[in-house]
Enzyme design. Structure first.
Site, PDB file in Angstrom:
ATOM      1  N   CYS A 411       0.813  -1.197   0.000  1.00  0.00           N
ATOM      2  CA  CYS A 411       0.000   0.000   0.000  1.00  0.00           C
ATOM      3  C   CYS A 411       0.847   1.246   0.000  1.00  0.00           C
ATOM      4  O   CYS A 411       2.051   1.204   0.203  1.00  0.00           O
ATOM      5  CB  CYS A 411      -0.902   0.031   1.212  1.00  0.00           C
ATOM      6  SG  CYS A 411       0.000   0.384   2.711  1.00  0.00           S
ATOM      7  N   HIS A 607      -7.449   5.751   8.453  1.00  0.00           N
ATOM      8  CA  HIS A 607      -6.204   5.808   9.205  1.00  0.00           C
ATOM      9  C   HIS A 607      -5.282   6.832   8.559  1.00  0.00           C
ATOM     10  O   HIS A 607      -5.542   7.312   7.457  1.00  0.00           O
ATOM     11  CB  HIS A 607      -5.519   4.440   9.255  1.00  0.00           C
ATOM     12  CG  HIS A 607      -5.381   3.790   7.918  1.00  0.00           C
ATOM     13  ND1 HIS A 607      -6.407   3.097   7.325  1.00  0.00           N
ATOM     14  CD2 HIS A 607      -4.355   3.745   7.037  1.00  0.00           C
ATOM     15  CE1 HIS A 607      -6.023   2.623   6.153  1.00  0.00           C
ATOM     16  NE2 HIS A 607      -4.766   3.020   5.946  1.00  0.00           N
TER      17      HIS A 607
END
Length: 688
Positions: A411, A607
């Site tokens: 990611c 997040h």
């Protein structure tokens, strides 16, 4: 986006030698810059160099009458072997292995008193491997607070023992081997037999076995010879671009179809760029052309031997520019003649073969390129030059060279969504009967070309490809229940079993080039990597004590009605826990604007970005339920899980959350929960 075409696993002796050669080159190639630096310093500043400088070249005496040390000797004796030892240890056991490998290498260096490249290639991996085994003895058994003490002292003690082992045991053996190998090379030179090595080297290049020869033997011996004589012929035994150039020129004049049309571009890449693999498919189309390569190679080596020419350091890549840059001051005529005559002889032999044999170059170029990639074990970065398939192939993404053993979710940044995806896939692969297949998560910035399969969000795949060119790539848009998981499980099954697809199962759905659109939009694909890999993360307690998921961080009826407001609500719960500061909430919005954190199954996990780690005080998770649902970029979200993680501490609960949301029955129970206790019970004993 579908994965690239996958090659069937291969288990031959050639593959084993190839892997060994790749491992050896993996220690040398990252340090080629240091070899080049040493070669340039040597060519310029030694007594016979272009610009002799006693203080740099290490000749003559200083004002006190002591011999000048210079840069040349210390670099070749200490710097280069230590870099190789560190790299070899790091390949086996990351930085910790690299440090221990370098310590062990120092023992070999001092024990031998000569450049210890082969010794470094032994001690580096040995140090990393043994340190890894030692750490496994007490893995998970160290009392909290004593980790640094145990890790530092164990590495120091074992490194010291390895250094003594290298000094007393390994150094004499390697010195004897180096002396023996050097004597063999000298015997071949003295008796005019060195050109015969082309009979082995040129076929080895086409079969991708050259690294085992070049970097395992020729480079170490060549460096030793260069130190003693100021140059070495060994650096050009494999790197001479002449033989390949001659074959490509023959195709330019006598080839047909696609091979003839692509040969000029391939010749430029080969001769100027130094990427020799570009001509391998042309040889594979007509195997007899290996005779041309051998004849050219033998001619080049004979020319070097007759003229007494050589290079001062390795030429990597094998470009004519790199060759000339490393040529000894007295060897330019011989080196240039060696390249030109090798190309001429190779061209003449190849021309005769092509004129006297019938063959359809146009039909077989793609097949030959495919065979070349299969032998190499991954897609070639220059194959598109030959086939014109670069865009369709997805930018040179690799093919499998063996069974799938290592899968990573990658990611841009984040604190847990890719870890959840990894947890879901890990469970599926275990259920399929392959518990030894490792599934982890990592940030794109921390990726290396060591994975078999890389899974990313469809918006991040192109960013992950350059760092993982050897891997098979999968793009997903739903981490909780992506249909791509079944394809990956099937790939694991096929690559790990000789029988292929298991009886009674159907091939996975999906067509090349297309991406499944069911499930979540962009973003979740691999967003938790920046928090660290999932390996070893089983703790449920935040640093400094306290629960990661506390009762007061669970809200059964959230007040937000929009996505941004929901992020604020989840972030405020983390802030109230003292887990983050205000800056982290802003980073949560920044992350969402970059790639969505929608996971599928009514779940979103907002997040912070990778840069927001400094805003985290301790690991914590918040859970907010929205019974009426919230529009999250066109997807319905009923559960928002805010995540802030220090190291890997939050991954345990994320694994529990993943298990809940991949079970429709448990999602229904979560929707119907009437108390916080019910929610905590569903997520399991995450704070144990």
């Amino acid at each position: 986006m579908a994965p690239e075409t996958v090659a069937k696993p291969r288990t031959s002796m050639r593959v084993g030698v190839q892997k060994f050669g790749t491992f050896l080159s993996g220690m040398i190639m990252p340090n080629i810059g240091a070899f080049i630096a040493w070669g340039l310093i040597t060519a310029l500043f030694i007594e016979k160099g272009w610009l002799p400088v006693p203080e740099l070249g290490g000749f003559g005496t200083n004002a006190e009458g002591e011999p000048n040390t210079g840069l040349v000797g210390p670099m070749i004796t200490y710097l280069l072997p230590l870099l190789i030892g560190y790299t070899g240890g790091k390949m086996v056991y990351d930085v910790r292995g690299g440090v221990v490998g370098a310590i062990g290498t120092m023992g070999v260096i001092v024990g031998a008193g000569i450049p210890m490249f082969i010794g470094a290639m032994i001690m580096g991996p040995l140090g990393g491997w043994t340190m890894k085994k030692i750490d496994s003895i007490w893995d998970g058994k160290i009392r909290p607070g004593f980790e640094m003490l145990v890790n530092n002292f164990s590495a120091g003690i074992w490194g010291a023992l390895l250094a003594m082992l290298g000094f007393y045991a390994i150094a004499p053996v390697v010195s004897a081997f180096s002396a023996g190998a050097g004597n063999v090379v000298q015997f071949l030179v003295d008796n005019g037999l060195l050109p015969l090595t082309s009979i082995f080297i040129e076929p080895a290049k086409v079969l991708f076995l050259n690294n085992a020869i070049n970097h395992g033997v020729l480079t170490p011996l060549g460096v030793q010879q260069s130190l003693e004589q100021g140059k070495s012929i060994l650096f050009l035994l494999e790197a001479n671009p002449g033989p390949g150039l001659g074959i490509l020129l023959a195709y330019m004049f006598f080839g047909r179809g696609a091979a003839k049309a692509s040969a000029p571009g391939a010749a430029i890449i080969h001769f100027l760029g130094g990427i020799h693999e570009i001509y391998f498919p042309y040889v594979l189309m007509r195997p007899l052309l290996i005779l041309a390569a051998i004849a050219g190679g033998m001619t080049g080596i004979a020319t070097l031997a007759v003229t007494g020419s050589g290079l001062v350091a390795p030429a990597a890549p094998g470009s004519i520019f790199a060759v000339l840059a490393q040529t000894s001051r007295d060897s330019y005529l011989g080196v240039i003649l060696a390249v030109l005559l090798a190309a001429t002889v190779s061209f003449l032999v190849a021309s005769v073969i092509m004129k006297t044999t019938k063959h359809s170059d146009e039909v077989d170029l793609n097949d030959a390129t495919s065979r070349m990639e299969q032998m190499k074990g991954k897609k070639s970065s220059v194959a598109s030059t030959l086939t014109g398939a670069g865009a369709a192939a997805g930018g040179g993404v690799g093919v499998l060279a063996g069974p799938v053993r290592n899968i990573v979710f990658a990611c841009d940044a984040g604190m847990g969504s890719s870890a959840m995806g990894a947890s879901v896939l890990r469970n599926k692969i275990k259920a399929a009967g392959f518990p030894d297949v490792k599934v982890t998560n990592a940030s794109i910035a921390n990726l290396s070309d060591t994975y078999d399969v890389v899974i990313t969000h469809q918006d991040l795949t192109e960013r992950a490809k350059p760092a993982t060119a050897s891997a098979v790539h999968y793009s997903v848009d739903n981490f909780m229940s992506s249909p791509r998981y079944d394809e990956i499980v099937e790939l694991v099954r096929e690559s790990n079993t000789s029988a292929g697809t298991a009886p009674g199962t159907e091939p996975a759905a999906g067509t090349p080039g297309g991406a499944h659109s069911a499930g979540a939009p962009a973003g979740v694909a691999a967003s938790a990597g920046a928090a660290g890999t999932a390996a070893g993360a089983t703790t449920g307690s935040a640093a400094g004590g306290g629960e990661i998921l506390a009762r007061d961080s669970v809200v059964l009826d959230g007040s937000a009605t929009t996505r941004d407001a929901a992020i604020d609500e989840a972030g405020r719960l983390l802030l109230a826990r003292g887990a983050v500061d205000e800056g982290y909430i802003a980073a949560m919005h920044e992350r969402e604007a970059s790639v969505s954190t929608y996971m599928g199954s009514f779940l979103a996990i907002p997040h912070g970005t990778n840069a927001a780690k400094d805003h985290i005080r301790k690991s914590a998770v918040s859970v907010v339920r929205y019974p009426q649902g919230i529009d999250w970029n066109g997807k319905e979200v009923k559960f928002v899980v805010g995540v802030a993680g220090v190291n890997n501490e939050h991954l345990h609960i994320l694994s529990s959350i993943a298990k809940v949301f991949t079970n429709k029955e448990q999602v229904a129970r979560l929707e119907a929960a009437q108390s916080v206790d019910e929610v905590l019970e569903l997520f399991g004993k995450v704070n144990a």
